[in-house]
Design a protein around this motif. Structure first.
Motif, PDB file in Angstrom:
ATOM      1  N   THR A  16       0.497  -1.596  -0.148  1.00 41.96           N
ATOM      2  CA  THR A  16       0.088   0.076  -0.046  1.00 41.96           C
ATOM      3  C   THR A  16       0.516   1.370  -0.411  1.00 41.96           C
ATOM      4  O   THR A  16       0.470   2.072  -0.520  1.00 41.96           O
ATOM      5  N   LYS A  18       2.761   3.750  -1.152  1.00 38.68           N
ATOM      6  CA  LYS A  18       2.930   4.856  -2.680  1.00 38.68           C
ATOM      7  C   LYS A  18       3.713   5.825  -2.421  1.00 38.68           C
ATOM      8  O   LYS A  18       2.781   6.826  -1.945  1.00 38.68           O
ATOM      9  N   VAL A  19       4.552   5.861  -3.602  1.00 39.40           N
ATOM     10  CA  VAL A  19       5.556   7.160  -3.000  1.00 39.40           C
ATOM     11  C   VAL A  19       4.861   8.302  -5.254  1.00 39.40           C
ATOM     12  O   VAL A  19       5.412   7.351  -5.865  1.00 39.40           O
ATOM     13  N   ASP A  20       4.298   9.252  -4.635  1.00 39.71           N
ATOM     14  CA  ASP A  20       3.671  10.355  -5.330  1.00 39.71           C
ATOM     15  C   ASP A  20       5.018  11.092  -6.256  1.00 39.71           C
ATOM     16  O   ASP A  20       4.846  11.410  -7.184  1.00 39.71           O
ATOM     17  N   LEU A  21       5.875  11.501  -5.250  1.00 40.01           N
ATOM     18  CA  LEU A  21       7.158  12.467  -5.749  1.00 40.01           C
ATOM     19  C   LEU A  21       8.248  11.697  -4.701  1.00 40.01           C
ATOM     20  O   LEU A  21       8.093  12.392  -3.607  1.00 40.01           O
ATOM     21  N   LEU A  57       7.898   3.354  -5.353  1.00 38.90           N
ATOM     22  CA  LEU A  57       7.726   3.996  -5.812  1.00 38.90           C
ATOM     23  C   LEU A  57       8.048   3.451  -7.332  1.00 38.90           C
ATOM     24  O   LEU A  57       9.255   2.419  -8.050  1.00 38.90           O
ATOM     25  N   LYS A  60       7.572   5.477 -13.302  1.00 40.57           N
ATOM     26  CA  LYS A  60       6.964   7.459 -13.822  1.00 40.57           C
ATOM     27  C   LYS A  60       7.535   8.420 -12.844  1.00 40.57           C
ATOM     28  O   LYS A  60       7.277   9.607 -12.992  1.00 40.57           O
ATOM     29  N   THR A  61       7.386   7.953 -11.833  1.00 37.23           N
ATOM     30  CA  THR A  61       7.503   8.823 -10.377  1.00 37.23           C
ATOM     31  C   THR A  61       8.287   9.920 -10.697  1.00 37.23           C
ATOM     32  O   THR A  61       9.697  10.156 -10.611  1.00 37.23           O
TER      33      THR A  61
END
Length: 137
Positions: A16, A18-21, A57, A60-61
């Motif tokens: 669960t 998840k790194v967005d940036l 990660l 495409k992050t």
């Protein structure tokens, strides 16, 4: 400290997370080639690689780097450079401008276990856990 007050422990096996940036610092960055040099002794590549290994990660992050405007240079090359980071920046932010860089370089796929060495592996429990998970897979 802030980490104790606001942080929480995460399970590296969790799907669960998840790194967005991904935000990193740069001592020098070429906004044309997206090649960057990070601060000496920093762990950006290691952190990026661990997050990739964990599946937190994605390729495409976006990678954003923060640099002083005088740290913007031209002519750095990703090809064959030992100085260039393996985590090229997609976005470069200075105090006065934001530059979206055309992606040219390859980002790390995960950790290079052969290059890590026993010293780092022995010092970081998370690395040992990730390596044992990889061996079990």
């Amino acid at each position: 400290s802030g980490i104790k007050k606001f942080g929480r422990k995460l399970d590296v096996t969790s799907t669960t997370l998840k790194v967005d940036l991904f935000v990193i610092a740069s001592m020098a960055v070429d906004s044309r080639s997206n090649c960057r040099i990070g601060p000496k002794g920093s762990f950006e590549e290691l952190e990026y690689g661990m997050l990739r290994e964990m599946g937190a990660l994605a390729k495409k992050t976006p990678v954003v780097t923060i640099a002083d405007s005088y740290a913007l240079v031209q002519g750095m090359s990703l090809e064959g450079s030992l100085l260039c980071s393996q985590v090229p920046a997609d976005i470069v932010c200075t105090a006065k401008r934001t530059i979206v860089v055309k992606r040219q370089g390859r980002k790390l796929q995960g950790l290079d276990w052969e290059k890590l060495g026993n010293r780092k592996l022995g010092a970081l429990r998370l690395l040992r856990k990730l390596k044992s998970m990889k061996a079990e897979a």
